[in-house]
Design a protein around this motif. Structure first.
Motif, PDB file in Angstrom:
ATOM      1  N   GLU A 104       0.833  -1.215   0.000  1.00 28.38           N
ATOM      2  CA  GLU A 104       0.000   0.000   0.000  1.00 28.38           C
ATOM      3  C   GLU A 104       0.861   1.256   0.000  1.00 28.38           C
ATOM      4  N   GLU A 106       3.567   1.866   1.847  1.00 34.34           N
ATOM      5  CA  GLU A 106       3.684   2.250   3.257  1.00 34.34           C
ATOM      6  C   GLU A 106       5.111   2.227   3.803  1.00 34.34           C
ATOM      7  N   ALA A 134       6.431   5.357   1.147  1.00 32.58           N
ATOM      8  CA  ALA A 134       5.590   6.359   1.805  1.00 32.58           C
ATOM      9  C   ALA A 134       6.109   7.749   1.429  1.00 32.58           C
TER      10      ALA A 134
END
Ligand SMILES: C[S@@+](CC[C@H](N)C(=O)[O-])C[C@H]1O[C@@H](n2cnc3c(N)ncnc32)[C@H](O)[C@@H]1O
Length: 243
Positions: A104, A106, A134
């Motif tokens: 995701e 992250e 991120a």
């Protein structure tokens, strides 16, 4: 013998599968993680035996990591080392293709060292790393370059590569900013190759007379010859921390 098993044996004495000294690895990790929070999330695409992540977690007790590699012996080694070093709670190792690994976005730091062949080149490697990163994250990118024009044999073994100026230029033109770099020294390059060929040769000598032992000795000798006669005089390796 399976190529992955040969590679595992060859990395016995040099667990980072790239030509960096222990001090250089420590320095790169410091630069890669110095702006992250204490709970940094780390991803290694093509993690091999997991040594980049293992050392990062040892240096940063709040960090956690995920490593991805297709090699069964490398993954088994990474998991066993995480257990042995008390890091298993903070390290997940996945045996899968790094190019199809999904996340995701992250991760605070994404490692991609010696894996540009997995993604089809340096820039596709950065594009793949970007998907997992991120906001404000950093990529540790390690790759080879031609320090001087290679011989025909060197070119046949390692293929077409940029020089260092071209490599860094293509990274910056793609929108990345290097905040740290380490160019491997001749000592580091030689140490890596001697460790690789030497560990495999020693393993073969212990099994001399068996088919596996003979194969290990032959692969070690062929690799050593390709390195010394083919690419030693022209090959370089750089590790960049880029944002
Ligand atoms: C030169 S090693 C580098 C290992 C590690 N990054 C390091 O610096 O110690 C390249 C690694 O890429 C892995 N690899 C090759 N193809 C892959 C793929 N499609 N997905 C994930 N890993 C792959 C190999 O198994 C090997 O462990």
């Amino acid at each position: 013998m399976d190529r992955n098993r040969i590679s595992r044996i060859a990395h016995t004495g040099h667990p980072i599968a790239a030509p960096l000294s222990d001090q250089a690895v420590t320095d790169v990790l410091k630069q890669a993680l110095n702006s992250t929070s204490a709970q940094a999330r780390l991803l290694d695409l093509g993690c091999g035996g997991g040594e980049w992540l293992l050392r990062a977690l040892e240096q940063h007790p709040g960090a956690a990591g995920v490593g991805v590699d297709v090699s069964e012996p490398a993954v088994a080694h990474a998991r066993a080392e995480a257990d042995r070093r008390g890091l298993a709670q903070r390290l997940r190792i996945e045996q899968e293709d790094a190019a199809s690994f999904r996340s995701e976005g992250e991760f605070d730091v994404v490692f991609a060292v010696g894996v540009s062949h997995v993604f089809g080149g340096l820039l596709p490697t950065l594009t793949a790393a970007r998907k997992h990163l991120a906001a404000g994250g950093r990529v540790v990118l390690g790759d080879g370059f031609w320090e001087s024009p290679p011989s025909a044999e060197g070119l046949e073994i390692l293929g077409t590569m940029d020089d260092l100026t071209g490599l860094v230029g293509s990274v910056t033109e793609a929108g990345w900013t290097p905040v740290y770099g380490h160019v491997s020294s001749r000592t580091e390059l030689d140490a890596y190759e001697w460790a690789w060929t030497g560990a495999l040769a020693a393993w073969g000598l212990q099994r001399r007379g068996t088919p596996e032992g003979q194969e290990a000795l032959a692969v070690s000798a062929e690799h050593r010859q390709g390195w010394l006669a083919g690419y030693r005089s022209s090959f370089g390796f750089v590790t960049l921390v880029v944002c």
